[in-house]
Motif scaffolding. Structure first.
Motif, short mmCIF file in Angstrom:
data_model
loop_
_atom_site.label_atom_id
_atom_site.label_comp_id
_atom_site.label_asym_id
_atom_site.label_seq_id
_atom_site.Cartn_x
_atom_site.Cartn_y
_atom_site.Cartn_z
N THR A 156 -10.80 -12.93 9.51
CA THR A 156 -10.49 -13.42 10.85
C THR A 156 -11.66 -14.22 11.43
O THR A 156 -11.44 -15.11 12.26
N ALA A 157 -12.87 -13.93 10.98
CA ALA A 157 -14.02 -14.73 11.41
C ALA A 157 -13.91 -16.17 10.94
O ALA A 157 -14.51 -17.08 11.54
N LYS A 158 -13.15 -16.41 9.89
CA LYS A 158 -12.92 -17.76 9.38
C LYS A 158 -11.67 -18.39 9.99
O LYS A 158 -11.29 -19.50 9.62
N GLY A 159 -11.00 -17.68 10.88
CA GLY A 159 -9.79 -18.22 11.51
C GLY A 159 -8.52 -17.89 10.78
O GLY A 159 -7.45 -18.42 11.11
N ALA A 160 -8.59 -16.99 9.80
CA ALA A 160 -7.39 -16.58 9.07
C ALA A 160 -6.68 -15.45 9.80
O ALA A 160 -7.28 -14.75 10.62
N THR A 161 -5.42 -15.28 9.50
CA THR A 161 -4.70 -14.08 9.90
C THR A 161 -4.62 -13.16 8.69
O THR A 161 -4.68 -13.60 7.54
N VAL A 162 -4.49 -11.87 8.95
CA VAL A 162 -4.52 -10.86 7.89
C VAL A 162 -3.28 -9.99 7.99
O VAL A 162 -2.87 -9.59 9.09
N ILE A 163 -2.67 -9.70 6.84
CA ILE A 163 -1.60 -8.73 6.75
C ILE A 163 -2.10 -7.57 5.91
O ILE A 163 -2.42 -7.74 4.73
N LEU A 164 -2.21 -6.40 6.52
CA LEU A 164 -2.57 -5.19 5.78
C LEU A 164 -1.29 -4.56 5.27
O LEU A 164 -0.45 -4.11 6.05
N SER A 165 -1.13 -4.59 3.97
CA SER A 165 0.10 -4.16 3.31
C SER A 165 -0.13 -2.83 2.62
O SER A 165 -1.13 -2.64 1.93
N SER A 166 0.79 -1.89 2.82
CA SER A 166 0.66 -0.59 2.15
C SER A 166 0.99 -0.72 0.67
O SER A 166 1.75 -1.59 0.24
N GLN A 167 0.41 0.14 -0.13
CA GLN A 167 0.56 0.09 -1.58
C GLN A 167 2.00 0.28 -2.02
O GLN A 167 2.80 0.92 -1.34
N THR A 168 2.33 -0.28 -3.17
CA THR A 168 3.64 -0.04 -3.76
C THR A 168 3.73 1.41 -4.23
O THR A 168 2.72 2.02 -4.59
N PRO A 169 4.92 1.99 -4.25
CA PRO A 169 5.04 3.38 -4.71
C PRO A 169 4.91 3.50 -6.22
O PRO A 169 5.19 2.55 -6.97
N ASN A 170 4.48 4.66 -6.67
CA ASN A 170 4.64 5.02 -8.07
C ASN A 170 6.12 5.29 -8.32
O ASN A 170 6.94 5.23 -7.40
N ASN A 171 6.48 5.58 -9.55
CA ASN A 171 7.87 5.84 -9.90
C ASN A 171 8.39 7.06 -9.14
O ASN A 171 8.05 8.20 -9.46
N GLN A 172 9.22 6.81 -8.15
CA GLN A 172 9.72 7.90 -7.31
C GLN A 172 10.88 8.67 -7.93
O GLN A 172 11.34 9.67 -7.38
#
Length: 271
Positions: A156-172
């Motif tokens: 964000t200091a560089k002017g970007a936007t950030v998406i914090l994405s949760s991890q993919t699941p293991n084999n459920q």
């Protein structure tokens, strides 16, 4: 192991907000006409997945579902801590210009404890300002939330936007019975967004999106996505994860993100 707080309070949130924030560049670069989106993650996102010839990462397919340039910077075996310590977040920040988008997704390699047989990947347990001392390197190790917050601030200091994405699941469906419990790192991403309190940083629950798709598909189909273990998917499974991510963004599963207007339509609905 030193635990200063186990539950985030307003005081802790404030501390996380100000900790080690990089100074913004003095010269601001003009936004690109069309942003570039960078992906930071582990083998579940990386090209060739676990490098076993059978698996692939979803970051290798997301370019099919967005209308801007994608750059997959995911590296197998990394956690939020090791990606930070190796300077990989900084390397992405060095490429970013104002208007770009950065997706950050970790969790699969962040478990364990650095105080006992440290593998240089485990974060300090906790969701706040807790710290640990590595029994291997002697370094001060911070929490998953801390590393993700510092990475977000770099971007964000560089002017970007950030998406914090949760991890993919293991084999459920690994046991033949549906198990949909989310790992703690899913919640930690939400905690980081709350602590940052910056409209340029948003959350998408990739775990929930893929879980919904897995529940819909059922036991046989989902087990076929995991040729060698319960974490790394086949190319078909990786593509499904990319489709679920795009659907979650487009349908605002967790609200609006900066990537929403760049999802190609019509979307592929997988859940």
């Amino acid at each position: 192991m030193k635990f200063t707080l186990s539950i985030l309070s307003p005081l802790v949130l404030g501390a996380l907000q100000v900790a080690a924030a990089p100074a913004p560049d003095s010269v601001h670069l003009a936004p690109r006409a069309t942003p570039t989106v960078y992906f930071c993650g582990d083998s579940t996102m990386a090209k060739n997945g676990a490098n076993d010839g059978d698996t692939d990462g979803w970051g290798n397919y997301i370019g099919n579902y967005v209308s801007l340039t994608t750059v997959n910077k995911a590296i197998g075996g990394r956690s939020a801590r090791s990606y930070w310590n190796e300077g990989r977040f900084q390397a992405v920040a060095d490429l970013v210009v104002s208007g770009d988008i950065v997706v950050i997704e970790f969790g699969h390699n962040d478990g364990g404890t650095p105080t006992s047989s440290d593998n240089k990947r485990s974060d300090c347990p906790g969701a706040g300002t807790e710290t640990c001392i590595s029994d291997l390197t002697g370094e001060t190790v911070y929490t998953f939330v801390y590393y993700v917050i510092q990475a977000s601030k770099l971007m964000t200091a560089k002017g970007a936007t950030v998406i914090l994405s949760s991890q993919t699941p293991n084999n459920q469906w690994e046991t033949g019975v549906w198990v949909g419990t989310a790992p703690r790192f899913v919640g930690y991403q939400k905690t980081a967004v709350t602590a940052l309190a910056n409209s340029a940083v948003t959350f998408v629950d990739h775990f929930e999106a893929v879980s919904k798709a897995y529940l819909k598909l059922g036991n046989t189909a989902v087990n076929a996505f995991y040729p060698n273990d319960h974490t790394h998917t086949s190319p078909t499974g990786a593509q499904l994860s990319a489709q679920a991510f795009a659907q979650a963004i487009y349908q605002k599963l967790n609200g609006t993100t900066s990537l929403q207007s760049y999802i190609k339509t019509p979307i592929t609905t997988v859940y």
